[in-house]
Design an enzyme around this catalytic site. Structure first.
Site, mmCIF file in Angstrom:
data_model
loop_
_atom_site.group_PDB
_atom_site.id
_atom_site.type_symbol
_atom_site.label_atom_id
_atom_site.label_comp_id
_atom_site.label_asym_id
_atom_site.label_seq_id
_atom_site.Cartn_x
_atom_site.Cartn_y
_atom_site.Cartn_z
ATOM 1 N N ASN A 42 30.478 30.772 39.966
ATOM 2 C CA ASN A 42 31.891 30.879 40.351
ATOM 3 C C ASN A 42 31.994 30.813 41.888
ATOM 4 O OD1 ASN A 42 34.335 32.155 41.263
ATOM 5 N ND2 ASN A 42 34.677 32.871 39.186
ATOM 6 N N ASP A 74 34.853 30.926 43.734
ATOM 7 C CA ASP A 74 36.148 31.413 44.252
ATOM 8 C C ASP A 74 36.022 32.023 45.644
ATOM 9 O OD1 ASP A 74 37.162 30.754 41.790
ATOM 10 O OD2 ASP A 74 37.480 32.828 41.133
ATOM 11 N N HIS A 75 34.949 32.800 45.836
ATOM 12 C CA HIS A 75 34.908 33.598 47.064
ATOM 13 C C HIS A 75 34.397 32.830 48.280
ATOM 14 C CE1 HIS A 75 36.741 36.768 44.969
ATOM 15 N NE2 HIS A 75 35.818 36.719 44.032
ATOM 16 N N HIS A 113 38.703 29.746 39.597
ATOM 17 C CA HIS A 113 39.925 30.376 39.077
ATOM 18 C C HIS A 113 41.088 30.017 39.996
ATOM 19 C CE1 HIS A 113 41.931 34.493 37.828
ATOM 20 N NE2 HIS A 113 42.721 33.458 37.614
ATOM 21 N N ARG A 167 44.363 30.916 40.855
ATOM 22 C CA ARG A 167 45.283 32.028 40.593
ATOM 23 C C ARG A 167 46.707 31.608 40.911
ATOM 24 N NH1 ARG A 167 42.386 37.283 40.180
ATOM 25 N NH2 ARG A 167 44.456 38.157 40.002
ATOM 26 N N ARG A 207 45.299 32.710 46.022
ATOM 27 C CA ARG A 207 44.677 33.518 47.086
ATOM 28 C C ARG A 207 43.299 32.969 47.487
ATOM 29 N NH1 ARG A 207 43.483 39.085 43.857
ATOM 30 N NH2 ARG A 207 45.686 38.863 43.417
ATOM 31 N N HIS A 208 42.622 32.267 46.569
ATOM 32 C CA HIS A 208 41.345 31.645 46.983
ATOM 33 C C HIS A 208 41.354 30.150 46.667
ATOM 34 C CE1 HIS A 208 40.458 33.010 42.909
ATOM 35 N NE2 HIS A 208 40.191 34.244 43.267
ATOM 36 N N GLU A 245 39.259 28.469 35.224
ATOM 37 C CA GLU A 245 39.831 29.762 34.823
ATOM 38 C C GLU A 245 41.305 29.791 35.161
ATOM 39 O OE1 GLU A 245 38.205 33.383 36.280
ATOM 40 O OE2 GLU A 245 36.180 32.774 35.735
ATOM 41 N N THR A 279 40.733 41.805 41.532
ATOM 42 C CA THR A 279 39.979 40.843 40.716
ATOM 43 C C THR A 279 40.465 40.997 39.286
ATOM 44 O OG1 THR A 279 37.748 40.138 40.077
ATOM 45 C CG2 THR A 279 38.072 42.502 40.387
ATOM 46 N N THR A 280 39.915 40.193 38.371
ATOM 47 C CA THR A 280 40.363 40.254 36.976
ATOM 48 C C THR A 280 39.862 41.554 36.368
ATOM 49 O OG1 THR A 280 40.040 37.871 36.999
ATOM 50 C CG2 THR A 280 40.498 38.876 34.874
ATOM 51 N N GLU A 320 34.483 35.003 26.260
ATOM 52 C CA GLU A 320 33.657 35.507 27.360
ATOM 53 C C GLU A 320 33.867 37.008 27.414
ATOM 54 O OE1 GLU A 320 33.500 33.322 31.007
ATOM 55 O OE2 GLU A 320 33.011 35.109 32.170
ATOM 56 N N HIS A 339 31.320 38.902 34.927
ATOM 57 C CA HIS A 339 32.092 39.754 35.830
ATOM 58 C C HIS A 339 31.229 40.872 36.386
ATOM 59 C CE1 HIS A 339 35.379 41.630 37.936
ATOM 60 N NE2 HIS A 339 36.098 40.553 37.677
ATOM 61 N N GLY A 340 31.043 40.810 37.696
ATOM 62 C CA GLY A 340 30.342 41.883 38.385
ATOM 63 C C GLY A 340 28.832 41.849 38.263
HETATM 64 N N1 PXP Z 1 34.117 35.397 34.356
HETATM 65 C C1 PXP Z 1 35.451 35.528 34.488
HETATM 66 C C2 PXP Z 1 36.296 35.188 33.318
HETATM 67 C C3 PXP Z 1 36.027 35.934 35.711
HETATM 68 O O1 PXP Z 1 37.354 36.067 35.817
HETATM 69 C C4 PXP Z 1 35.190 36.177 36.810
HETATM 70 C C5 PXP Z 1 35.782 36.557 38.123
HETATM 71 O O2 PXP Z 1 36.602 35.560 38.595
HETATM 72 C C6 PXP Z 1 33.806 36.010 36.638
HETATM 73 C C7 PXP Z 1 33.291 35.644 35.392
HETATM 74 C C8 PXP Z 1 32.836 36.203 37.757
HETATM 75 O O3 PXP Z 1 32.869 37.519 38.203
HETATM 76 P P1 PXP Z 1 32.112 37.891 39.544
HETATM 77 O O4 PXP Z 1 32.740 37.095 40.635
HETATM 78 O O5 PXP Z 1 32.327 39.354 39.672
HETATM 79 O O6 PXP Z 1 30.669 37.527 39.354
#
Ligand code: PXP
Length: 250
Positions: free
Chosen positions: A13, A15-16, A49, A51, A55-56, A76, A106-107, A157, A200-201
């Protein structure tokens, strides 16, 4: 029903990378460049993603990713008409429907599928018809999994955030309980014929127990990898995650 053939896929991912770019409003660091490095480092897919508040990731980033990627894009998005129209214009390999709140960092949780079954069934039908693999981001909750199955999603997921948060806080009893729920619900979703992803995380410290679940076919990981890349570079950060995933799977 899906089988367990093939290696566990890693979706990176990006995004950041866009978050850092947008902090200054310029053109760098470029998420597309990050995506190409991720491909080289062994990512099986790129996740982004878009959004509602942009924002990103921006609309132009999605246009660019569709053009330059050699691996599949996992797009996403929230279940809104605007996002549906964008997805139908691009027809990415996969879409992942996520809940979205403007004020969240975040989500935060999974999608409430059970409460919105009719609307979501109608929402995802055109995406499926357009050839997108539809995934629903949900908590490890039987009710949500059954609802995702009923609405015709091909993939779920599982949200690993609660497991990762408990680990980070040193609350190992909660962590182990969350991990057990993820394990049980991966097996349950697979028994319904759903393909199971998770994310996530996740970090180097938390990825292996989840990667070891045989039903999990794909992990989506972003924030930690982009953070690690500050210290070691994106390519080695991704390669190390890949190594940990593969060794957990063995
Ligand atoms: N999966 C989904 C559906 C998410 O929304 C995110 C965060 O955008 C991630 C995975 C990745 O999470 P992280 O950036 O915390 O690794």
């Amino acid at each position: 029903m899906t089988d367990f053939a093939g290696r566990l896929r890693l979706g990176v991912n990006i995004d950041h990378v866009a978050t850092v770019r947008n902090a200054r409003g310029g053109a760098y660091p470029d998420p597309l460049r990050a995506a190409k490095i991720a491909e080289e480092a062994g990512a099986d897919g790129i996740t982004a993603h878009l959004r509602e508040d942009r924002r990103h990731i921006s609309d132009a980033d999605i246009d660019g990713l569709m053009e330059v990627l050699s691996v599949p894009l996992n797009f996403e998005m929230a279940a809104t008409q605007e996002m549906q129209a964008i997805a139908l214009r691009h027809k990415p390999h996969a879409v992942c429907i996520v809940p979205e709140k403007r004020e969240e960092k975040t989500t935060e949780g999974g999608l409430e599928v059970a409460r919105e079954e009719n609307r979501l069934a109608h929402f995802i039908a055109p995406l499926r018809d357009a050839g997108c693999r539809v995934s629903i981001f949900i908590a490890a909750d039987k009710r949500q999994i059954e609802a995702a199955h009923r609405i015709g999603a091909q993939v779920i997921e599982l949200h690993t955030g609660a497991y990762c948060d408990a680990h980070a806080e040193g609350d190992f009893a909660t962590r182990d309980r969350e991990l057990e729920a993820l394990r049980e619900m991966s097996a349950f979703a697979h028994s319904l014929g759903l393909e199971v992803h998770a994310g996530h995380g996740l970090t180097y410290d938390t990825v292996q127990p989840v990667a070891a679940f045989p039903e999990v076919m794909e992990l989506n990981i972003g924030h930690f990898l982009i953070g690690e890349s500050i210290f070691m570079g994106l390519d080695p950060a991704i390669r190390e995650m890949r190594r940990l995933m593969d060794s957990a799977r063995d």
